[in-house]
Design a protein around this motif. Structure first.
Motif, mmCIF file in Angstrom:
data_model
loop_
_atom_site.group_PDB
_atom_site.id
_atom_site.type_symbol
_atom_site.label_atom_id
_atom_site.label_comp_id
_atom_site.label_asym_id
_atom_site.label_seq_id
_atom_site.Cartn_x
_atom_site.Cartn_y
_atom_site.Cartn_z
ATOM 1 N N ARG A 66 10.504 1.504 1.065
ATOM 2 C CA ARG A 66 11.621 1.036 0.226
ATOM 3 C C ARG A 66 11.330 -0.378 -0.290
ATOM 4 N N LEU A 67 10.813 -1.221 0.596
ATOM 5 C CA LEU A 67 10.471 -2.586 0.183
ATOM 6 C C LEU A 67 9.330 -2.588 -0.841
ATOM 7 N N VAL A 68 8.326 -1.749 -0.595
ATOM 8 C CA VAL A 68 7.177 -1.661 -1.506
ATOM 9 C C VAL A 68 7.598 -1.178 -2.891
ATOM 10 N N ASN A 69 8.397 -0.122 -2.919
ATOM 11 C CA ASN A 69 8.817 0.465 -4.202
ATOM 12 C C ASN A 69 9.678 -0.480 -5.024
ATOM 13 N N ASN A 70 10.333 -1.412 -4.364
ATOM 14 C CA ASN A 70 11.182 -2.367 -5.086
ATOM 15 C C ASN A 70 10.443 -3.642 -5.478
ATOM 16 N N HIS A 71 9.147 -3.708 -5.129
ATOM 17 C CA HIS A 71 8.385 -4.923 -5.440
ATOM 18 C C HIS A 71 7.519 -4.707 -6.681
ATOM 19 N N PRO A 72 7.583 -5.612 -7.663
ATOM 20 C CA PRO A 72 6.845 -5.413 -8.933
ATOM 21 C C PRO A 72 5.329 -5.467 -8.802
ATOM 22 N N ASN A 73 4.812 -6.046 -7.721
ATOM 23 C CA ASN A 73 3.359 -6.201 -7.579
ATOM 24 C C ASN A 73 2.719 -5.196 -6.639
ATOM 25 N N LEU A 74 3.466 -4.138 -6.250
ATOM 26 C CA LEU A 74 2.938 -3.165 -5.293
ATOM 27 C C LEU A 74 3.075 -1.740 -5.813
ATOM 28 N N ALA A 75 2.122 -0.900 -5.446
ATOM 29 C CA ALA A 75 2.176 0.528 -5.774
ATOM 30 C C ALA A 75 1.689 1.317 -4.561
ATOM 31 N N ILE A 76 2.488 2.262 -4.102
ATOM 32 C CA ILE A 76 2.109 3.064 -2.933
ATOM 33 C C ILE A 76 1.139 4.168 -3.338
ATOM 34 N N VAL A 77 0.033 4.255 -2.623
ATOM 35 C CA VAL A 77 -0.926 5.348 -2.801
ATOM 36 C C VAL A 77 -0.667 6.442 -1.763
ATOM 37 N N GLY A 78 -0.263 6.030 -0.544
ATOM 38 C CA GLY A 78 -0.003 7.027 0.496
ATOM 39 C C GLY A 78 0.664 6.426 1.721
ATOM 40 N N GLU A 79 1.285 7.311 2.508
ATOM 41 C CA GLU A 79 1.885 6.922 3.792
ATOM 42 C C GLU A 79 1.285 7.810 4.873
ATOM 43 N N TYR A 80 0.919 7.206 6.006
ATOM 44 C CA TYR A 80 0.228 7.960 7.054
ATOM 45 C C TYR A 80 0.791 7.626 8.426
ATOM 46 N N SER A 81 0.875 8.660 9.276
ATOM 47 C CA SER A 81 1.448 8.487 10.610
ATOM 48 C C SER A 81 0.389 8.165 11.655
ATOM 49 N N ASN A 82 -0.903 8.231 11.259
ATOM 50 C CA ASN A 82 -1.961 7.916 12.217
ATOM 51 C C ASN A 82 -3.186 7.341 11.506
ATOM 52 N N ALA A 83 -4.049 6.725 12.312
ATOM 53 C CA ALA A 83 -5.204 6.006 11.770
ATOM 54 C C ALA A 83 -6.255 6.939 11.177
ATOM 55 N N ILE A 84 -6.372 8.158 11.708
ATOM 56 C CA ILE A 84 -7.394 9.089 11.211
ATOM 57 C C ILE A 84 -7.104 9.484 9.764
ATOM 58 N N GLU A 85 -5.857 9.829 9.466
ATOM 59 C CA GLU A 85 -5.481 10.181 8.088
ATOM 60 C C GLU A 85 -5.667 8.981 7.158
ATOM 61 N N ALA A 86 -5.306 7.800 7.666
ATOM 62 C CA ALA A 86 -5.446 6.587 6.860
ATOM 63 C C ALA A 86 -6.906 6.316 6.517
ATOM 64 N N LYS A 87 -7.785 6.526 7.494
ATOM 65 C CA LYS A 87 -9.209 6.266 7.266
ATOM 66 C C LYS A 87 -9.771 7.214 6.208
ATOM 67 N N ASN A 88 -9.343 8.469 6.210
ATOM 68 C CA ASN A 88 -9.768 9.426 5.172
ATOM 69 C C ASN A 88 -9.332 8.962 3.794
ATOM 70 N N CYS A 89 -8.110 8.443 3.716
ATOM 71 C CA CYS A 89 -7.617 7.925 2.433
ATOM 72 C C CYS A 89 -8.473 6.752 1.969
ATOM 73 N N LEU A 90 -8.799 5.841 2.873
ATOM 74 C CA LEU A 90 -9.585 4.658 2.512
ATOM 75 C C LEU A 90 -10.991 5.018 2.043
ATOM 76 N N LYS A 91 -11.526 6.142 2.535
ATOM 77 C CA LYS A 91 -12.852 6.601 2.100
ATOM 78 C C LYS A 91 -12.830 7.059 0.644
ATOM 79 N N ASN A 92 -11.697 7.628 0.234
ATOM 80 C CA ASN A 92 -11.641 8.289 -1.071
ATOM 81 C C ASN A 92 -10.852 7.545 -2.139
ATOM 82 N N ASN A 93 -10.299 6.395 -1.790
ATOM 83 C CA ASN A 93 -9.484 5.634 -2.750
ATOM 84 C C ASN A 93 -9.783 4.152 -2.652
ATOM 85 N N ASP A 94 -9.597 3.464 -3.767
ATOM 86 C CA ASP A 94 -9.711 2.005 -3.766
ATOM 87 C C ASP A 94 -8.346 1.435 -3.389
ATOM 88 N N ILE A 95 -8.244 0.892 -2.190
ATOM 89 C CA ILE A 95 -6.986 0.362 -1.682
ATOM 90 C C ILE A 95 -7.103 -1.158 -1.567
#
Length: 230
Positions: A20-49
């Motif tokens: 909610r805070l991210v979506n209301n901030h003009p300088n931020l864009a959400i690419v994904g939300e993850y409940s664990n580090a393994i899913e997050a690491k896969n995202c970081l491999k395939n996206n520029d974050i």
């Protein structure tokens, strides 16, 4: 300008609150939300974050474990309910840390710090020449001066840099046309070298960044002339 960010937290309620805070901030864009580090690491491999909102206390792999597993992590804002983690956070060069529950004022101060750091990093790099190449189905920025040499691999070519190799689908001829002629030279049917990285050469080989690559006999004179003009 928007920083591309992900939220990593095992609490669904906490992810909702941060989103909610991210979506209301003009300088931020959400690419994904993850409940664990393994899913997050896969995202970081395939996206520029650009930025990770990272919970420290997660099951199996905690936030610090995730950071240790990344070769070049983006900026990180740690989310924690434990003040003892603040000191440890500095060992990981995090941009900031936020205590739960997160207040709007403190959140905005963190983002201001992250944006300033982003601008500083990119200002340092803006004078560097770069190209975008497609590798592993995504566009990747490659600074030309980071390339030691380019090597043919059948239907692919390999860009050899100090940070690792980048393999792309291309012919040597078409890639050679993208490179500035005053900085790169094709010295063999299978090799293009960065002239600034050439240390020495003989009639058969060129030493580039401490490694030997082959030199075609008919390219020796052209290489000598090119090096003289670098």
């Amino acid at each position: 300008m928007k920083l591309r960010c992900i939220i990593v937290d095992d609490s669904a309620m906490q992810r909702i609150a941060i989103a909610r805070l991210v979506n209301n901030h003009p300088n931020l864009a959400i690419v994904g939300e993850y409940s664990n580090a393994i899913e997050a690491k896969n995202c970081l491999k395939n996206n520029d974050i650009d930025l990770i909102f990272l919970d420290v206390e997660m099951p199996i792999i905690n936030g610090f474990d995730l950071l240790e597993s990344l070769d070049s992590p983006p900026q990180v804002i740690l989310i924690t309910g434990n003040a003892d983690y603040a000191l440890k956070a500095f060992d990981y060069d995090v941009t900031d840390y936020l205590y739960k529950p997160i207040t709007l004022t403190r959140f905005e101060a963190s983002i201001k710090r992250a944006v300033a750091r982003y601008e500083q990093i990119h200002k340092l790099n803006e004078d560097e020449e770069f190209i975008f190449v497609k590798s592993n189905l995504r566009q990747r920025k490659v600074v030309l001066n980071d390339i030691n040499w380019v090597e043919a691999l059948g239907d692919y070519i390999k860009l050899v840099t100090n940070e690792g190799n980048v393999v792309i689908l291309s012919t040597m001829k078409s890639f050679d046309q993208k490179l500035p002629k005053d900085k790169f030279l094709r010295i063999h049917k299978s090799y293009i070298v960065n002239l600034e990285k050439v240390q020495k050469f003989n009639s058969k080989n060129v030493e580039v960044a401490g490694r030997q690559v082959p030199l075609s006999r008919n390219k020796k004179t052209e290489l000598a002339e090119a090096l003289y003009n670098v």
